[in-house]
Scaffold this active site. Structure first.
Site, PDB file in Angstrom:
ATOM      1  CE1 TYR A  71      -3.314   2.907   0.792  1.00 22.99           C
ATOM      2  CE2 TYR A  71      -1.949   3.315   2.722  1.00 22.99           C
ATOM      3  CZ  TYR A  71      -2.951   3.708   1.869  1.00 22.99           C
ATOM      4  OH  TYR A  71      -3.580   4.908   2.054  1.00 22.99           O
ATOM      5  CD  GLU A 112      -8.142   7.303   5.112  1.00 15.78           C
ATOM      6  OE1 GLU A 112      -8.129   7.175   6.351  1.00 15.78           O
ATOM      7  OE2 GLU A 112      -7.140   7.105   4.410  1.00 15.78           O
ATOM      8  CD1 TRP A 170      -3.758   2.177   5.809  1.00 20.85           C
ATOM      9  CD2 TRP A 170      -5.873   2.850   5.956  1.00 20.85           C
ATOM     10  NE1 TRP A 170      -4.249   2.309   4.531  1.00 20.85           N
ATOM     11  CE2 TRP A 170      -5.548   2.728   4.596  1.00 20.85           C
ATOM     12  CE3 TRP A 170      -7.170   3.265   6.293  1.00 20.85           C
ATOM     13  CZ2 TRP A 170      -6.454   2.991   3.562  1.00 20.85           C
ATOM     14  CZ3 TRP A 170      -8.068   3.530   5.271  1.00 20.85           C
ATOM     15  CH2 TRP A 170      -7.719   3.393   3.921  1.00 20.85           C
TER      16      TRP A 170
END
Length: 185
Positions: A19, A41, A49
């Site tokens: 990522y 988000e 995350w």
């Protein structure tokens, strides 16, 4: 590169590294991708995350590949089905906010021509390049994320506090917070 230097936050897993290397901090001007990151988000609020990244493919399946036109029309039956889907974060308020955020997203598109034009206008269409030497120098919020958050809330968005918005800005390359010795800098 065999062993490139990366930002320290992504070193705990291969998924995180991928990522970081492929997406984080890379400017995104495509509305569909901006919407995907916005929804991810908002689901991350209060979570890590990596939790969201690990469930990203499940989110894509559950939310029709983040097609905001479809999400904006979700019925109560669809919302209830999502709340039973163990592959995603089953927070009732966040699931419902995905629907209302899709509707608000399309209202911005109507007003500005695209969500991209709206959001990138806050940075004059260019990434803000920071040069943090360490992760400790990277803020969780900024006056600009405060401003964007306030404007999005005024337009009906939910779960778009300043921290969520700053994370969105980093994810979509509006802000480049790669540390100074990171290979992606």
């Amino acid at each position: 590169m065999d062993n490139p230097i990366r930002c320290g936050w992504c070193l705990s897993s291969d998924l995180y590294k991928e990522y970081h290397d492929q997406e984080w901090g890379t400017p995104v001007y495509d509305d569909a991708t901006l919407f995907e990151f916005l929804i991810l988000e908002t689901f991350q609020a209060g979570l890590s995350w990596i939790t969201i990244l690990n469930k990203r493919e499940n989110f894509r399946k559950a939310f029709d590949n983040f097609d905001y036109k479809k999400i904006a029309l979700y019925s109560e039956d669809k919302v209830q089905a999502l709340l039973l889907d163990a592959g995603i974060i089953r927070n009732k308020l966040k699931v419902r906010s995905a629907v209302s955020n899709a509707q608000a997203f399309m209202m911005i598109q109507e007003e500005f021509g695209s969500f991209s034009k709206y959001i990138w206008n806050f940075t004059d269409g260019k990434p803000i390049i920071n040069n943090p030497k360490t992760l400790k120098e990277v803020p969780a919020t900024t006056p600009l994320s405060d401003e964007i958050s306030k404007d999005l809330k005024k337009r009906g968005f939910k779960f778009v506090g300043s921290t969520v918005i700053y994370a969105h800005m980093q994810a979509t390359g509006m802000v480049n917070d790669h540390i100074a010795d990171c290979w992606k800098k």
